[in-house]
Motif scaffolding. Structure first.
Motif, mmCIF file in Angstrom:
data_model
loop_
_atom_site.group_PDB
_atom_site.id
_atom_site.type_symbol
_atom_site.label_atom_id
_atom_site.label_comp_id
_atom_site.label_asym_id
_atom_site.label_seq_id
_atom_site.Cartn_x
_atom_site.Cartn_y
_atom_site.Cartn_z
ATOM 1 N N VAL A 52 64.591 55.884 27.884
ATOM 2 C CA VAL A 52 65.684 56.654 27.295
ATOM 3 C C VAL A 52 66.586 57.052 28.449
ATOM 4 O O VAL A 52 66.151 57.729 29.380
ATOM 5 N N LEU A 53 67.828 56.593 28.407
ATOM 6 C CA LEU A 53 68.816 56.930 29.425
ATOM 7 C C LEU A 53 70.019 57.520 28.719
ATOM 8 O O LEU A 53 70.490 56.975 27.713
ATOM 9 N N VAL A 54 70.523 58.631 29.236
ATOM 10 C CA VAL A 54 71.717 59.257 28.696
ATOM 11 C C VAL A 54 72.760 59.275 29.808
ATOM 12 O O VAL A 54 72.479 59.728 30.919
ATOM 13 N N LEU A 55 73.953 58.768 29.494
ATOM 14 C CA LEU A 55 75.034 58.695 30.468
ATOM 15 C C LEU A 55 76.198 59.544 29.975
ATOM 16 O O LEU A 55 76.705 59.343 28.871
ATOM 17 N N LEU A 56 76.609 60.508 30.796
ATOM 18 C CA LEU A 56 77.752 61.368 30.506
ATOM 19 C C LEU A 56 78.880 60.991 31.454
ATOM 20 O O LEU A 56 78.637 60.779 32.643
ATOM 21 N N GLY A 57 80.105 60.924 30.944
ATOM 22 C CA GLY A 57 81.243 60.563 31.778
ATOM 23 C C GLY A 57 82.312 61.626 31.772
ATOM 24 O O GLY A 57 82.479 62.352 30.798
ATOM 25 N N ALA A 58 83.036 61.722 32.878
ATOM 26 C CA ALA A 58 84.182 62.624 32.981
ATOM 27 C C ALA A 58 85.242 61.941 33.824
ATOM 28 O O ALA A 58 84.945 61.057 34.630
ATOM 29 N N PHE B 1 92.311 57.011 40.722
ATOM 30 C CA PHE B 1 91.066 56.471 40.186
ATOM 31 C C PHE B 1 90.103 57.646 40.138
ATOM 32 O O PHE B 1 89.681 58.158 41.173
ATOM 33 N N ASN B 2 89.799 58.118 38.944
ATOM 34 C CA ASN B 2 89.055 59.359 38.780
ATOM 35 C C ASN B 2 88.011 59.217 37.689
ATOM 36 O O ASN B 2 88.351 59.144 36.511
ATOM 37 N N CYS B 3 86.751 59.141 38.091
ATOM 38 C CA CYS B 3 85.658 59.152 37.117
ATOM 39 C C CYS B 3 84.387 59.623 37.803
ATOM 40 O O CYS B 3 84.233 59.464 39.013
ATOM 41 N N ALA B 4 83.514 60.235 37.032
ATOM 42 C CA ALA B 4 82.213 60.681 37.520
ATOM 43 C C ALA B 4 81.240 60.579 36.358
ATOM 44 O O ALA B 4 81.640 60.659 35.190
ATOM 45 N N PHE B 5 79.970 60.411 36.689
ATOM 46 C CA PHE B 5 78.960 60.234 35.655
ATOM 47 C C PHE B 5 77.701 61.025 35.986
ATOM 48 O O PHE B 5 77.371 61.211 37.160
ATOM 49 N N ILE B 6 77.029 61.462 34.953
ATOM 50 C CA ILE B 6 75.686 62.012 35.070
ATOM 51 C C ILE B 6 74.773 61.087 34.283
ATOM 52 O O ILE B 6 75.050 60.773 33.122
ATOM 53 N N LEU B 7 73.702 60.640 34.923
ATOM 54 C CA LEU B 7 72.710 59.781 34.285
ATOM 55 C C LEU B 7 71.381 60.505 34.306
ATOM 56 O O LEU B 7 70.901 60.909 35.367
ATOM 57 N N GLY B 8 70.796 60.673 33.133
ATOM 58 C CA GLY B 8 69.492 61.309 33.039
ATOM 59 C C GLY B 8 68.584 60.506 32.142
ATOM 60 O O GLY B 8 69.049 59.748 31.288
ATOM 61 N N GLY B 9 67.296 60.657 32.343
ATOM 62 C CA GLY B 9 66.355 59.992 31.457
ATOM 63 C C GLY B 9 65.070 59.646 32.142
ATOM 64 O O GLY B 9 64.730 60.189 33.197
ATOM 65 N N GLN B 10 64.349 58.711 31.519
ATOM 66 C CA GLN B 10 63.099 58.248 32.094
ATOM 67 C C GLN B 10 62.803 56.837 31.610
ATOM 68 O O GLN B 10 63.265 56.406 30.556
ATOM 69 N N ILE B 11 62.056 56.137 32.434
ATOM 70 C CA ILE B 11 61.669 54.753 32.183
ATOM 71 C C ILE B 11 60.153 54.678 32.346
ATOM 72 O O ILE B 11 59.594 55.288 33.270
ATOM 73 N N GLN C 139 77.383 69.238 37.172
ATOM 74 C CA GLN C 139 78.473 69.503 36.248
ATOM 75 C C GLN C 139 79.619 68.578 36.633
ATOM 76 O O GLN C 139 79.982 68.495 37.806
ATOM 77 N N ILE C 140 80.147 67.866 35.645
ATOM 78 C CA ILE C 140 81.289 66.992 35.884
ATOM 79 C C ILE C 140 82.431 67.452 35.008
ATOM 80 O O ILE C 140 82.249 68.206 34.068
ATOM 81 N N GLY C 141 83.625 66.991 35.318
ATOM 82 C CA GLY C 141 84.801 67.449 34.590
ATOM 83 C C GLY C 141 85.301 68.749 35.193
ATOM 84 O O GLY C 141 85.019 69.088 36.339
ATOM 85 N N GLU C 142 86.032 69.505 34.428
ATOM 86 C CA GLU C 142 86.585 70.781 34.888
ATOM 87 C C GLU C 142 85.444 71.759 35.133
ATOM 88 O O GLU C 142 84.694 72.074 34.231
ATOM 89 N N SER C 143 85.320 72.240 36.355
ATOM 90 C CA SER C 143 84.174 73.102 36.660
ATOM 91 C C SER C 143 84.518 74.377 37.419
ATOM 92 O O SER C 143 83.649 75.217 37.602
ATOM 93 N N LYS C 144 85.750 74.541 37.843
ATOM 94 C CA LYS C 144 86.016 75.672 38.742
ATOM 95 C C LYS C 144 85.853 77.040 38.093
ATOM 96 O O LYS C 144 85.575 78.001 38.787
#
Length: 179
Positions: free
Chosen positions: A24-30, A89-99, A133-138
């Motif tokens: 199960v892998l979850v990918l979040l993008g910003a 060029f602006n992107c960031a990702f969080i990848l979580g899960g387990q294999i 935390q990705i995206g607007e964080s300040k």
């Protein structure tokens, strides 16, 4: 997602890659929506046979490398054209899960969490850096930084995250629903 105060649209920024009982892998993008979607397309429709994918990666670090490689692939294809139009060029990702640790054991690995930067490099969450935390964080991140520790119970952490998001919504006009 949101492209400024006058251009609001809705798009999924979370993708799940799941093979029940195996991964199960979850990918979040910003970041730039077209870039995050281009990376997701590269991950969903790999072009090079034999290269690891999110479906074949044997470990979470390898899965993070697969995402990083996809970011670099999109960068090579799109960055120059974006620059000509004054778009970063602006992107960031969080990848979580387990294999599952191995096909023989069937034992799942420990869940792991990675942040993949726009250069395709990544870091892993640890006791020193227990969340990303990705995206607007300040506006919201300082709240989490002051309250959250690795031993914080999940219900308290969830409350902290909601307060963090509310702080960002109230403090930055360009951030709005949906979250």
């Amino acid at each position: 997602t949101n492209a400024g105060v006058d251009h609001i649209s809705t798009a999924r920024k979370m993708s799940v890659f799941e093979q029940p009982g195996e991964r199960v892998l979850v990918l979040l993008g910003a970041g730039n929506l077209s870039l995050t979607q281009a990376v997701l397309q590269a991950l969903s429709e790999p072009t090079e046979a034999g290269k690891p994918t999110l479906w074949t990666a044997s470990s979470m670090p390898e899965a993070a490398r697969v995402v990083g490689d996809a970011v670099r692939q999109v960068y090579l294809r799109e960055a120059q054209a974006l620059q000509e139009f004054g778009v970063d060029f602006n992107c960031a990702f969080i990848l979580g899960g387990q294999i599952v640790a191995s096909a023989d054991s069937g034992a799942p690995s420990t869940p792991r969490l990675f942040m993949i930067y726009l250069a395709g490099n990544f870091i892993e969450a640890s006791s020193v850096c227990p969340y990303f935390q990705i995206g607007e964080s300040k506006y919201g991140k300082p709240i989490i930084d002051r309250v959250l520790i690795p031993s914080t119970p999940l219900d308290e952490a969830a409350k902290c995250a909601l307060i963090s998001m509310d702080s960002t919504l109230r403090s930055n006009l360009s951030v709005g629903l949906p979250l």
